[in-house]
Design a protein around this motif. Structure first.
Motif, PDB file in Angstrom:
ATOM      1  N   GLU A   5       0.836  -1.197   0.000  1.00  0.00           N
ATOM      2  CA  GLU A   5       0.000   0.000   0.000  1.00  0.00           C
ATOM      3  C   GLU A   5       0.873   1.250   0.000  1.00  0.00           C
ATOM      4  O   GLU A   5       1.886   1.310   0.686  1.00  0.00           O
ATOM      5  N   TYR A   6       0.433   2.234  -0.773  1.00  0.00           N
ATOM      6  CA  TYR A   6       1.128   3.512  -0.871  1.00  0.00           C
ATOM      7  C   TYR A   6       0.147   4.649  -0.634  1.00  0.00           C
ATOM      8  O   TYR A   6      -1.049   4.508  -0.909  1.00  0.00           O
ATOM      9  N   LYS A   7       0.655   5.772  -0.154  1.00  0.00           N
ATOM     10  CA  LYS A   7      -0.116   7.002  -0.019  1.00  0.00           C
ATOM     11  C   LYS A   7       0.358   7.921  -1.133  1.00  0.00           C
ATOM     12  O   LYS A   7       1.542   8.260  -1.207  1.00  0.00           O
ATOM     13  N   VAL A   8      -0.566   8.299  -2.018  1.00  0.00           N
ATOM     14  CA  VAL A   8      -0.240   9.135  -3.163  1.00  0.00           C
ATOM     15  C   VAL A   8      -0.811  10.531  -2.927  1.00  0.00           C
ATOM     16  O   VAL A   8      -1.971  10.671  -2.547  1.00  0.00           O
ATOM     17  N   ARG A  41      -5.103   6.563  -1.834  1.00  0.00           N
ATOM     18  CA  ARG A  41      -4.603   5.214  -1.570  1.00  0.00           C
ATOM     19  C   ARG A  41      -4.304   4.485  -2.881  1.00  0.00           C
ATOM     20  O   ARG A  41      -5.102   4.507  -3.814  1.00  0.00           O
ATOM     21  N   LEU A  42      -3.159   3.820  -2.906  1.00  0.00           N
ATOM     22  CA  LEU A  42      -2.767   2.967  -4.022  1.00  0.00           C
ATOM     23  C   LEU A  42      -2.363   1.628  -3.439  1.00  0.00           C
ATOM     24  O   LEU A  42      -1.518   1.567  -2.549  1.00  0.00           O
ATOM     25  N   VAL A  43      -2.990   0.553  -3.906  1.00  0.00           N
ATOM     26  CA  VAL A  43      -2.628  -0.791  -3.479  1.00  0.00           C
ATOM     27  C   VAL A  43      -2.198  -1.564  -4.718  1.00  0.00           C
ATOM     28  O   VAL A  43      -2.943  -1.657  -5.701  1.00  0.00           O
ATOM     29  N   ARG A  68       5.461   4.571   0.670  1.00  0.00           N
ATOM     30  CA  ARG A  68       4.954   3.262   1.044  1.00  0.00           C
ATOM     31  C   ARG A  68       4.336   3.330   2.436  1.00  0.00           C
ATOM     32  O   ARG A  68       4.909   3.911   3.357  1.00  0.00           O
ATOM     33  N   VAL A  69       3.159   2.732   2.590  1.00  0.00           N
ATOM     34  CA  VAL A  69       2.469   2.712   3.870  1.00  0.00           C
ATOM     35  C   VAL A  69       2.756   1.414   4.605  1.00  0.00           C
ATOM     36  O   VAL A  69       3.072   1.405   5.767  1.00  0.00           O
TER      37      VAL A  69
END
Length: 70
Positions: A5-8, A41-43, A68-69
């Protein structure tokens, strides 16, 4: 399947989501992408290892920033 998971930041609309999806989709090993401009959110999912640096570079190429989360 592994998920990362990423925070965009910087996405505001569906076009933003599409740009991120297109760029991240070119990263080797990526099999699934969930992206939301509303939550930022990007998964990314893949059956093997997905290179963080390549995902972050792809988001950058689309014109956004990510961290990256988990």
């Amino acid at each position: 399947m592994s998920s990362i998971e990423y925070k965009v930041t910087g996405m505001t609309c569906g076009h933003c989501e599409m740009s991120v999806r297109e760029e991240v989709g070119q990263v080797p090993g990526v099999e699934g992408i969930e992206v939301s401009a509303l939550s930022g959110r990007l998964v990314v999912t893949g059956s093997g290892a997905v290179d963080d640096a390549q995902v972050l570079a792809a988001v950058d190429e689309a014109g956004y920033a990510a961290v990256r989360v988990r």
